[in-house]
Write an enzyme that holds these catalytic residues in place. Structure first.
Site, PDB file in Angstrom:
ATOM      1  N   HIS A 198       0.864  -1.182   0.000  1.00  0.00           N
ATOM      2  CA  HIS A 198       0.000   0.000   0.000  1.00  0.00           C
ATOM      3  C   HIS A 198       0.905   1.239   0.000  1.00  0.00           C
ATOM      4  O   HIS A 198       2.036   1.182   0.506  1.00  0.00           O
ATOM      5  CB  HIS A 198      -0.831  -0.059   1.287  1.00  0.00           C
ATOM      6  CG  HIS A 198      -1.895   0.975   1.425  1.00  0.00           C
ATOM      7  ND1 HIS A 198      -1.639   2.250   1.867  1.00  0.00           N
ATOM      8  CD2 HIS A 198      -3.224   0.917   1.198  1.00  0.00           C
ATOM      9  CE1 HIS A 198      -2.783   2.922   1.918  1.00  0.00           C
ATOM     10  NE2 HIS A 198      -3.764   2.144   1.508  1.00  0.00           N
ATOM     11  N   ASP A 224       3.235  -4.576   7.616  1.00  0.00           N
ATOM     12  CA  ASP A 224       2.004  -3.797   7.513  1.00  0.00           C
ATOM     13  C   ASP A 224       0.852  -4.753   7.829  1.00  0.00           C
ATOM     14  O   ASP A 224       0.519  -5.632   7.030  1.00  0.00           O
ATOM     15  CB  ASP A 224       1.888  -3.221   6.097  1.00  0.00           C
ATOM     16  CG  ASP A 224       0.565  -2.509   5.871  1.00  0.00           C
ATOM     17  OD1 ASP A 224      -0.344  -2.657   6.704  1.00  0.00           O
ATOM     18  OD2 ASP A 224       0.440  -1.819   4.841  1.00  0.00           O
ATOM     19  N   GLN A 255      -4.368  -5.233   6.993  1.00  0.00           N
ATOM     20  CA  GLN A 255      -5.387  -6.169   6.505  1.00  0.00           C
ATOM     21  C   GLN A 255      -5.289  -7.544   7.157  1.00  0.00           C
ATOM     22  O   GLN A 255      -6.067  -8.434   6.827  1.00  0.00           O
ATOM     23  CB  GLN A 255      -5.278  -6.316   4.973  1.00  0.00           C
ATOM     24  CG  GLN A 255      -5.485  -5.041   4.191  1.00  0.00           C
ATOM     25  CD  GLN A 255      -6.904  -4.473   4.295  1.00  0.00           C
ATOM     26  OE1 GLN A 255      -7.830  -5.136   4.763  1.00  0.00           O
ATOM     27  NE2 GLN A 255      -7.073  -3.244   3.863  1.00  0.00           N
ATOM     28  N   LYS A 307     -10.480  -0.730  10.745  1.00  0.00           N
ATOM     29  CA  LYS A 307     -10.792  -1.858   9.858  1.00  0.00           C
ATOM     30  C   LYS A 307     -11.216  -3.086  10.658  1.00  0.00           C
ATOM     31  O   LYS A 307     -11.482  -4.134  10.101  1.00  0.00           O
ATOM     32  CB  LYS A 307      -9.570  -2.205   8.998  1.00  0.00           C
ATOM     33  CG  LYS A 307      -9.171  -1.093   8.017  1.00  0.00           C
ATOM     34  CD  LYS A 307      -7.959  -1.507   7.228  1.00  0.00           C
ATOM     35  CE  LYS A 307      -7.248  -0.372   6.535  1.00  0.00           C
ATOM     36  NZ  LYS A 307      -8.001   0.216   5.437  1.00  0.00           N
ATOM     37  N   CYS A 357      -4.915   2.609  -3.455  1.00  0.00           N
ATOM     38  CA  CYS A 357      -3.641   3.111  -2.917  1.00  0.00           C
ATOM     39  C   CYS A 357      -2.507   2.113  -3.170  1.00  0.00           C
ATOM     40  O   CYS A 357      -1.611   1.941  -2.312  1.00  0.00           O
ATOM     41  CB  CYS A 357      -3.731   3.437  -1.422  1.00  0.00           C
ATOM     42  SG  CYS A 357      -4.954   4.688  -1.066  1.00  0.00           S
TER      43      CYS A 357
HETATM   44  N1  C6P Z   1      -6.362   0.452   2.893  1.00  0.00           N
HETATM   45  C1  C6P Z   1      -8.272   0.109   1.443  1.00  0.00           C
HETATM   46  O1  C6P Z   1      -9.394   0.398   1.022  1.00  0.00           O
HETATM   47  P1  C6P Z   1      -4.890   3.605   7.303  1.00  0.00           P
HETATM   48  O2  C6P Z   1      -5.474   4.512   6.263  1.00  0.00           O
HETATM   49  O3  C6P Z   1      -3.680   4.188   7.959  1.00  0.00           O
HETATM   50  O4  C6P Z   1      -5.895   3.104   8.274  1.00  0.00           O
HETATM   51  O5  C6P Z   1      -4.412   2.270   6.541  1.00  0.00           O
HETATM   52  C2  C6P Z   1      -3.561   2.375   5.434  1.00  0.00           C
HETATM   53  C3  C6P Z   1      -3.331   1.024   4.840  1.00  0.00           C
HETATM   54  C4  C6P Z   1      -2.064   0.467   4.928  1.00  0.00           C
HETATM   55  N2  C6P Z   1      -1.821  -0.763   4.466  1.00  0.00           N
HETATM   56  C5  C6P Z   1      -2.768  -1.518   3.885  1.00  0.00           C
HETATM   57  C6  C6P Z   1      -2.428  -2.896   3.404  1.00  0.00           C
HETATM   58  C7  C6P Z   1      -4.064  -1.000   3.747  1.00  0.00           C
HETATM   59  O6  C6P Z   1      -4.996  -1.738   3.168  1.00  0.00           O
HETATM   60  C8  C6P Z   1      -4.343   0.320   4.215  1.00  0.00           C
HETATM   61  C9  C6P Z   1      -5.685   0.929   3.993  1.00  0.00           C
HETATM   62  C10 C6P Z   1      -7.699   0.928   2.570  1.00  0.00           C
HETATM   63  O7  C6P Z   1      -7.625  -0.823   0.979  1.00  0.00           O
HETATM   64  C11 C6P Z   1      -7.756   2.400   2.265  1.00  0.00           C
HETATM   65  S1  C6P Z   1      -6.776   2.830   0.870  1.00  0.00           S
END
Ligand code: C6P
Length: 408
Positions: free
Chosen positions: A122, A199, A202, A225, A363
């Site tokens: 991401h 990371d 997910q 999430k 993203c």
């Molecule tokens: N992905 C998606 O719709 P934040 O925004 O900090 O809570 O998470 C960022 C982020 C980082 N790594 C991964 C693997 C992610 O999936 C995400 C967030 C969302 O897939 C929003 S783009």
């Protein structure tokens, strides 16, 4: 499978109708909905215990501090952190990774060093490393993915040959659904002398996570999430690394002493939590974890994997649909395209049937380039989804196909 009909009653928003239809929320990788227990925990905190934490000598402030610190203990247990002090509360994954890049990265990465990320990361696990490498004159190396959407282990090995300072990768890809062999990746990186950043955006909501078993150095996740409020999350890190790292944000509570021209730092984790923290987020996150633990993370994972399997099977029967990502070792994320229908158009049409999916690059623009598409549509499942939801999705996609004349 989980008892979804019963679970749904815990989520007030799922009573909503969308365009006269039952809301079928399939954008859980973007954010999950929140159960009543989490909403109530937040309200209870403000009604009964609200005060600033770590500062007050009066009873109410002690209660607020206790609530905040109890949440830390719960997070530590949930991911099997080394100690409760290994949990630094942040606004989520993005802030957690920026903390590592801005603190550990600035202190340890020098000109000529390399930092490794993967092509399925991401932007939150790419851009902070780009900024660091540009600032330091270091090299950012992106590991390729295989045709079926896994990290290319041969290329990973080559990247490690350069003895990188740090290796970052996602446990679960938000754009492919791949569950990466995080423990193996971490072991290989350590053997090459690198520290590892996982990371967990997910993975934490969907799998049983054990950071000690993964043996990663840094693990980042977002609460929103996983049933918890927006703006909740944590960086979980090996205590010795946190101890040695310089602070990231300066301000109240992260200090021990402040003189006119210099300061000394509070102990970990407070050194990284300058300013008034988001107590509501921590309290909500604790309630979300209690909810998930009650269900059992193994059952949560099984439930979503089964929904993804059924969705892939049924969507694949539609001529013109392409599914992305591997067929095994995957989480409840199903990315697809449909003929030459733009994924945004598909998402808009599905909304008419009450179906919420995400469309776009998610993203992950470097990954989209490798897949040869500008965007995909993505259905992502959680505990309150069931096979009925998959069927509503599939029939809405078929209807959209008729509307757009796919296949032409
Ligand atoms: N992905 C998606 O719709 P934040 O925004 O900090 O809570 O998470 C960022 C982020 C980082 N790594 C991964 C693997 C992610 O999936 C995400 C967030 C969302 O897939 C929003 S783009």
């Amino acid at each position: 499978m989980l008892e979804t009909q019963k679970l749904r009653r815990d989520f007030p928003i799922l009573e909503r109708q969308e365009n006269g239809k039952r809301l079928v929320y399939l954008d859980n990788a973007a954010t999950s909905q929140k159960p009543r227990k989490v909403l109530e925990a937040i309200e209870h905190y403000y009604r009964c215990h609200n005060a600033n934490v770590h500062r007050g000598a009066y009873g109410l402030a002690v209660e607020a501090t206790d609530a905040y610190e109890a949440a830390r203990t719960t997070v530590a247990r949930f991911v099997n952190a080394w100690t409760r002090e290994a949990v630094v509360f942040t606004r989520g994954t993005t802030e957690s990774i920026n903390l590592v890049a801005g603190s550990w990265g600035r202190a340890n990465v020098q000109r000529g060093d390399s930092v490794v990320v993967t092509a399925m990361d991401h932007h939150s696990n790419i851009v902070p490393w780009q900024i660091l490498c540009q600032e330091k004159g270091a090299k950012l190396r992106m590991v390729e993915i295989t045709a079926d959407g896994r990290i290319d282990l041969a290329d990973y090995g080559k990247a490690l040959d350069a003895k990188p300072k740090l290796v970052a990768f996602p446990y679960v890809s938000n754009s492919l659904g791949t569950v990466n062999p995080a423990a193996q990746l971490s072991k290989l990186a350590h053997a090459a002398g690198a520290v590892t950043v996982v990371d967990g955006a997910q993975s934490t909501p969907h799998l049983r996570v054990d950071v000690q078993a993964l043996d990663c150095d840094f693990y980042a996740f977002s609460g929103h999430k996983m049933l918890a409020p927006m703006g909740s999350g944590a960086l979980v890190a090996k205590p010795a690394l946190l101890d040695a790292m310089p602070p990231y944000h300066g301000g109240g509570e992260m200090i021990e002493r402040v003189w006119d021209d210099r300061s000394t730092w509070n102990k970990v984790p407070h050194k990284f939590e300058g300013g008034t923290p988001n107590v509501e987020a921590a309290v909500g996150l604790e309630a979300a974890i209690a909810y998930l633990e009650h269900l059992g993370m193994d059952r949560v994972a099984e439930h979503e994997q089964e929904l993804a399997r059924v969705a892939i099977e049924r969507l694949s029967q539609i001529e013109g649909v392409t599914i992305y990502g591997p067929r095994d070792h995957r989480a409840g994320v199903v990315p697809f395209t449909y003929g030459d229908v733009h994924p945004h158009d598909l998402a808009t049409i599905l909304d008419r049937d009450g179906v919420c999916i995400r469309a776009g690059h998610h993203c992950t623009q470097p990954l989209m380039r490798r897949l040869g598409v500008a965007a995909t549509a993505r259905a992502s499942f959680y505990i309150y989804n069931d096979v009925d939801d998959v069927d509503v999705l599939v029939s809405a996609v078929r209807k959209a196909g008729e509307l757009f004349g796919v296949p032409a």
